[in-house]
Scaffold this motif. Structure first.
Motif, PDB file in Angstrom:
ATOM      1  N   GLU A   1     -18.677 -21.225  13.540  1.00 52.64           N
ATOM      2  CA  GLU A   1     -18.319 -20.250  13.014  1.00 52.64           C
ATOM      3  C   GLU A   1     -18.383 -20.579  11.225  1.00 52.64           C
ATOM      4  OE1 GLU A   1     -16.701 -17.032  13.925  1.00 52.64           O
ATOM      5  OE2 GLU A   1     -16.766 -18.148  15.858  1.00 52.64           O
ATOM      6  N   PRO A   2     -19.266 -19.356  11.130  1.00 54.48           N
ATOM      7  CA  PRO A   2     -19.678 -19.475   9.215  1.00 54.48           C
ATOM      8  C   PRO A   2     -18.861 -19.960   8.012  1.00 54.48           C
ATOM      9  CG  PRO A   2     -20.556 -17.114  11.040  1.00 54.48           C
ATOM     10  CD  PRO A   2     -19.620 -17.740  11.094  1.00 54.48           C
ATOM     11  N   TYR A   3     -17.947 -19.710   8.600  1.00 56.61           N
ATOM     12  CA  TYR A   3     -16.739 -20.215   7.835  1.00 56.61           C
ATOM     13  C   TYR A   3     -16.642 -21.524   7.275  1.00 56.61           C
ATOM     14  CZ  TYR A   3     -13.060 -19.815   3.898  1.00 56.61           C
ATOM     15  OH  TYR A   3     -12.096 -19.620   2.660  1.00 56.61           O
ATOM     16  N   HIS A   4     -16.303 -21.907   8.866  1.00 57.28           N
ATOM     17  CA  HIS A   4     -16.903 -23.491   9.267  1.00 57.28           C
ATOM     18  C   HIS A   4     -17.480 -24.619   8.657  1.00 57.28           C
ATOM     19  CE1 HIS A   4     -13.323 -23.673  12.487  1.00 57.28           C
ATOM     20  NE2 HIS A   4     -12.693 -24.051  11.924  1.00 57.28           N
ATOM     21  N   VAL A   5     -19.084 -23.655   8.779  1.00 64.46           N
ATOM     22  CA  VAL A   5     -19.835 -24.338   7.851  1.00 64.46           C
ATOM     23  C   VAL A   5     -19.944 -24.428   7.389  1.00 64.46           C
ATOM     24  CG1 VAL A   5     -22.712 -24.553   8.291  1.00 64.46           C
ATOM     25  CG2 VAL A   5     -20.882 -23.922  11.114  1.00 64.46           C
ATOM     26  N   ALA A   6     -20.217 -23.452   6.065  1.00 65.36           N
ATOM     27  CA  ALA A   6     -19.995 -22.805   5.263  1.00 65.36           C
ATOM     28  C   ALA A   6     -19.393 -23.800   3.866  1.00 65.36           C
ATOM     29  CB  ALA A   6     -19.806 -21.250   5.101  1.00 65.36           C
ATOM     30  N   ARG A   7     -17.980 -24.030   4.424  1.00 66.32           N
ATOM     31  CA  ARG A   7     -17.330 -24.679   3.740  1.00 66.32           C
ATOM     32  C   ARG A   7     -18.048 -25.908   3.888  1.00 66.32           C
ATOM     33  NH1 ARG A   7     -11.256 -26.411   5.846  1.00 66.32           N
ATOM     34  NH2 ARG A   7     -10.080 -26.713   3.495  1.00 66.32           N
ATOM     35  N   LYS A   8     -18.016 -26.894   5.022  1.00 68.75           N
ATOM     36  CA  LYS A   8     -18.670 -28.107   5.606  1.00 68.75           C
ATOM     37  C   LYS A   8     -19.494 -29.102   4.518  1.00 68.75           C
ATOM     38  CE  LYS A   8     -16.846 -28.293   9.870  1.00 68.75           C
ATOM     39  NZ  LYS A   8     -17.175 -28.531  11.094  1.00 68.75           N
TER      40      LYS A   8
ATOM     41  N   GLU B   1     -27.159 -13.177  11.456  1.00 66.88           N
ATOM     42  CA  GLU B   1     -26.101 -13.170  10.907  1.00 66.88           C
ATOM     43  C   GLU B   1     -25.242 -13.831  10.233  1.00 66.88           C
ATOM     44  OE1 GLU B   1     -21.731 -10.252  12.020  1.00 66.88           O
ATOM     45  OE2 GLU B   1     -24.156  -9.604  13.589  1.00 66.88           O
ATOM     46  N   PHE B   2     -25.780 -14.917  11.193  1.00 66.14           N
ATOM     47  CA  PHE B   2     -24.892 -16.375  11.294  1.00 66.14           C
ATOM     48  C   PHE B   2     -25.187 -17.198   9.488  1.00 66.14           C
ATOM     49  CE2 PHE B   2     -22.197 -19.967  12.435  1.00 66.14           C
ATOM     50  CZ  PHE B   2     -22.643 -21.002  11.808  1.00 66.14           C
ATOM     51  N   LEU B   3     -26.545 -16.338   9.423  1.00 66.75           N
ATOM     52  CA  LEU B   3     -26.940 -17.006   7.662  1.00 66.75           C
ATOM     53  C   LEU B   3     -26.644 -16.569   6.680  1.00 66.75           C
ATOM     54  CD1 LEU B   3     -28.242 -19.816   7.016  1.00 66.75           C
ATOM     55  CD2 LEU B   3     -30.895 -18.320   7.037  1.00 66.75           C
ATOM     56  N   ASP B   4     -26.749 -14.523   7.029  1.00 66.57           N
ATOM     57  CA  ASP B   4     -26.035 -13.892   6.592  1.00 66.57           C
ATOM     58  C   ASP B   4     -24.867 -14.435   5.455  1.00 66.57           C
ATOM     59  OD1 ASP B   4     -26.344 -11.152   4.668  1.00 66.57           O
ATOM     60  OD2 ASP B   4     -25.403 -10.684   6.109  1.00 66.57           O
ATOM     61  N   VAL B   5     -23.711 -14.542   6.633  1.00 62.84           N
ATOM     62  CA  VAL B   5     -22.146 -14.269   6.426  1.00 62.84           C
ATOM     63  C   VAL B   5     -21.916 -16.144   5.547  1.00 62.84           C
ATOM     64  CG1 VAL B   5     -20.125 -15.439   7.049  1.00 62.84           C
ATOM     65  CG2 VAL B   5     -21.322 -13.097   7.748  1.00 62.84           C
ATOM     66  N   THR B   6     -23.152 -17.158   5.785  1.00 65.17           N
ATOM     67  CA  THR B   6     -23.013 -18.487   5.221  1.00 65.17           C
ATOM     68  C   THR B   6     -23.106 -18.068   3.807  1.00 65.17           C
ATOM     69  OG1 THR B   6     -24.480 -19.224   6.351  1.00 65.17           O
ATOM     70  CG2 THR B   6     -22.708 -19.925   7.252  1.00 65.17           C
ATOM     71  N   THR B   7     -24.629 -17.684   3.734  1.00 66.37           N
ATOM     72  CA  THR B   7     -24.986 -17.345   2.005  1.00 66.37           C
ATOM     73  C   THR B   7     -23.970 -16.735   1.475  1.00 66.37           C
ATOM     74  OG1 THR B   7     -27.620 -17.462   3.360  1.00 66.37           O
ATOM     75  CG2 THR B   7     -26.981 -16.639   1.377  1.00 66.37           C
ATOM     76  N   LYS B   8     -23.515 -15.250   1.986  1.00 72.10           N
ATOM     77  CA  LYS B   8     -22.711 -14.319   1.257  1.00 72.10           C
ATOM     78  C   LYS B   8     -21.316 -15.640   0.985  1.00 72.10           C
ATOM     79  CE  LYS B   8     -23.771 -10.801   2.741  1.00 72.10           C
ATOM     80  NZ  LYS B   8     -22.935  -9.326   4.297  1.00 72.10           N
ATOM     81  N   LEU B   9     -20.886 -16.816   1.062  1.00 72.36           N
ATOM     82  CA  LEU B   9     -19.858 -17.257   0.699  1.00 72.36           C
ATOM     83  C   LEU B   9     -19.945 -18.300  -0.037  1.00 72.36           C
ATOM     84  CD1 LEU B   9     -18.298 -17.914   5.316  1.00 72.36           C
ATOM     85  CD2 LEU B   9     -17.243 -16.669   2.871  1.00 72.36           C
ATOM     86  N   TRP B  10     -21.230 -18.942   0.183  1.00 75.80           N
ATOM     87  CA  TRP B  10     -21.821 -19.663  -0.603  1.00 75.80           C
ATOM     88  C   TRP B  10     -22.096 -18.704  -2.114  1.00 75.80           C
ATOM     89  CZ3 TRP B  10     -25.673 -21.324   3.097  1.00 75.80           C
ATOM     90  CH2 TRP B  10     -25.374 -22.900   4.148  1.00 75.80           C
ATOM     91  N   ASP B  11     -21.905 -17.925  -1.777  1.00 78.93           N
ATOM     92  CA  ASP B  11     -22.399 -17.172  -3.231  1.00 78.93           C
ATOM     93  C   ASP B  11     -20.213 -16.635  -3.876  1.00 78.93           C
ATOM     94  OD1 ASP B  11     -24.756 -17.663  -3.465  1.00 78.93           O
ATOM     95  OD2 ASP B  11     -25.403 -15.955  -2.917  1.00 78.93           O
ATOM     96  N   SER B  12     -19.549 -16.494  -3.592  1.00 78.79           N
ATOM     97  CA  SER B  12     -18.890 -15.796  -3.353  1.00 78.79           C
ATOM     98  C   SER B  12     -17.790 -16.577  -4.578  1.00 78.79           C
ATOM     99  CB  SER B  12     -17.767 -15.851  -1.793  1.00 78.79           C
ATOM    100  OG  SER B  12     -17.063 -17.739  -2.105  1.00 78.79           O
ATOM    101  N   TRP B  13     -18.216 -17.440  -4.669  1.00 79.20           N
ATOM    102  CA  TRP B  13     -17.401 -18.058  -5.876  1.00 79.20           C
ATOM    103  C   TRP B  13     -19.019 -18.170  -7.607  1.00 79.20           C
ATOM    104  CZ3 TRP B  13     -13.301 -21.093  -7.823  1.00 79.20           C
ATOM    105  CH2 TRP B  13     -12.420 -20.850  -6.868  1.00 79.20           C
ATOM    106  N   GLU B  14     -18.793 -17.265  -8.382  1.00 81.09           N
ATOM    107  CA  GLU B  14     -19.990 -17.409  -9.601  1.00 81.09           C
ATOM    108  C   GLU B  14     -19.937 -18.847 -10.482  1.00 81.09           C
ATOM    109  OE1 GLU B  14     -20.342 -14.323 -11.951  1.00 81.09           O
ATOM    110  OE2 GLU B  14     -19.402 -12.710 -10.539  1.00 81.09           O
ATOM    111  N   ASP B  15     -20.906 -18.987 -10.552  1.00 83.35           N
ATOM    112  CA  ASP B  15     -21.257 -20.678 -11.157  1.00 83.35           C
ATOM    113  C   ASP B  15     -20.373 -20.808 -12.035  1.00 83.35           C
ATOM    114  OD1 ASP B  15     -23.799 -21.375  -9.935  1.00 83.35           O
ATOM    115  OD2 ASP B  15     -25.095 -20.646 -10.656  1.00 83.35           O
ATOM    116  N   ASP B  16     -19.682 -19.035 -12.829  1.00 81.22           N
ATOM    117  CA  ASP B  16     -18.374 -19.544 -14.501  1.00 81.22           C
ATOM    118  C   ASP B  16     -17.383 -19.264 -14.231  1.00 81.22           C
ATOM    119  OD1 ASP B  16     -19.841 -17.211 -14.318  1.00 81.22           O
ATOM    120  OD2 ASP B  16     -20.002 -16.748 -16.512  1.00 81.22           O
ATOM    121  N   ALA B  17     -17.291 -19.401 -12.812  1.00 79.65           N
ATOM    122  CA  ALA B  17     -16.086 -18.694 -12.223  1.00 79.65           C
ATOM    123  C   ALA B  17     -14.856 -19.911 -12.652  1.00 79.65           C
ATOM    124  CB  ALA B  17     -15.772 -18.343 -11.042  1.00 79.65           C
TER     125      ALA B  17
END
Length: 445
Positions: free
Chosen positions: A104-111, A156-172
């Motif tokens: 699942e994308p969330y698992h992979v993005a997190r790892k 679609e998997f890669l689209d989701v993981t990329t969005k998840l990696w970008d869900s925090w801004e660098d200066d959040a």
């Protein structure tokens, strides 16, 4: 006006248990009893770093494939192992294979975000769609998803993981102890993804990592695979047997990039090569023959059957390949099927000869020679439009990697073709790739 720095090789060490030759575990130079020993892989990673290699890479599948009766198969889950290797290295990149079909994308993005933080920005993801029915049968399916459907899901998997990696801004992260504010929640974004294959709200529960996202690697060379690589990949691991085939693949893949708004330098092509190294050419060829003599034909035949989607059991080893299905009928690894079938036809190989030819590299080029001869081969492919670097596949470990690092790398360095010191800290630095902008933050200006 600043000049573009001279182009230099990128070298990745592809680590595989006792080595890439399917008989390596039987050779006295190997240590198959150590393939579940962390210190063994730590030694290999440190050897790659000693050679200033860009990265180490672990292949993976989610089934016990091949005939474990005749080879040292199975092994560690790669992200787990690479996290341990991050602790004993400082520079070398850490690339793991993870399937988009059975995760699942969330698992992979997190790892991967976790590995990128733990390693200081050295994570890479080799994106695969998985190719075998044995894997499907470990995940509630009797048959594998169709080849084209696997790539649709991967996009679609890669689209989701990329969005998840970008869900925090660098200066959040504000860390304002006085006000009691850890993070600016206006800079932590739910992604609210709803697609054909996935529904993911987000945000990720790991802040944006040092590289922004891992280096994206891809290894399929089918038509679907090349289109996917041209759109998303930053490095491609590929297999070609001849300079002409490698040049054609390189030109084809690079020509697709403008359609996706990308330049040639944004995608690196790294063919695999299995270097059999000797102090003389005769010594290298003796080692190659020693490994061939240790092959178990039953193992090679099963491996070949899998590559060709055709059961070859019981066929005479000194006879030719039987009639094969057309590529469009293959639902596994289409590019490897085509490569092996063409190799057998072009060189008129019997099954026994084909098993011997594939023993060291499973379709990747095997080259036996002195360190200088191997350096010559790498230089020719690099300077003649066939490669940006190489996926180095030692036929046996640990000595095959040590020999490459200690004998071939110095020749490449002396020719000005490879770095003598690391000049950056992250895997993207090593590959000369920019840190990607955050897709969820509007560009300034």
């Amino acid at each position: 006006m600043s000049e573009t720095p001279p182009r230099t090789l990128h070298l990745n060490a592809f680590l595989m248990n006792a080595g890439h030759h399917d008989a390596a575990w039987r050779h006295p130079r190997t240590q198959p009893e150590r393939i579940t020993d962390l210190s063994y892989f730590q030694d290999l990673a440190r050897a790659a770093e000693r050679g200033r290699l860009d990265s180490v890479f672990l292949a993976d599948g989610v089934a016990l494939w091949g005939k474990v009766r005749h080879n040292a198969l199975g092994g560690f889950e790669p992200l787990t192992l690479l996290s341990a290797l991050a602790a004993v290295t400082e520079h070398v990149g850490l690339i793991a294979t993870v399937s988009t079909t059975f995760n699942e994308p969330y698992h992979v993005a997190r790892k991967f975000a976790s590995l990128d933080h733990l390693s200081g920005g050295r994570a890479g993801w080799n994106i695969v769609t998985s190719g075998s029915v044995d894997e499907a049968r470990n995940f509630n399916r009797e048959e594998h998803l169709e080849h084209a459907v696997r790539y649709e899901r991967a996009r679609e998997f890669l689209d989701v993981t990329t969005k998840l990696w970008d869900s925090w801004e660098d200066d959040a992260i504000l860390l304002d102890r006085e006000a009691g504010v850890y993070a600016d929640t206006a800079k932590v974004h739910p992604i609210e993804h709803r697609g054909e294959h996935f529904q993911v709200r987000g945000a990720l529960n790991v802040p944006r990592s040092p590289q922004g996202r891992p280096l994206l690697v891809q290894a399929g060379s089918s038509e679907d695979g090349k289109e996917f690589a041209a759109e998303f990949a930053e490095a491609v691991f590929t297999a070609q047997q001849t300079l002409a085939d490698a040049q054609a693949f390189y030109k084809d893949l690079k020509s697709r990039l403008p359609r996706f708004g990308r330049s040639e330098r944004e995608l690196l092509v790294l063919p695999g090569i299995c270097p059999v190294i000797g102090s003389t050419e005769a010594e290298a060829r003796r080692l190659e023959q020693e490994l061939t003599d240790l092959q178990v034909p039953e193992y090679g035949l099963a491996q070949l059957s899998g590559m060709l989607g055709t059961d070859l059991t019981g066929l005479p080893l000194d006879g030719p390949l039987p009639e094969l299905p057309e590529e469009r009928q293959i639902n596994g690894n289409k590019s490897r099927f085509t490569l092996v079938a063409e190799l057998a036809r072009r060189d008129g190989l019997t099954l026994r000869e084909l098993i011997a030819r594939l023993g060291g590299g499973r379709g990747h080029r095997v080259f036996a020679g002195t360190p200088e001869q191997i350096a010559d081969e790498l230089e020719e492919w690099f300077t003649r439009g066939a490669a940006d670097g190489f996926n180095i596949m030692p036929p046996y470990l640990p000595g095959g990697l040590d020999d490459f690092v200690d004998q071939v790398v110095p020749v490449l360095q002396a020719r000005g073709l490879f770095r003598t010191e690391y000049t950056g800290r992250t895997l993207r630095d090593h590959y000369g790739l920019a840190r990607p902008a955050n897709r969820l933050v509007p560009a300034a200006g």
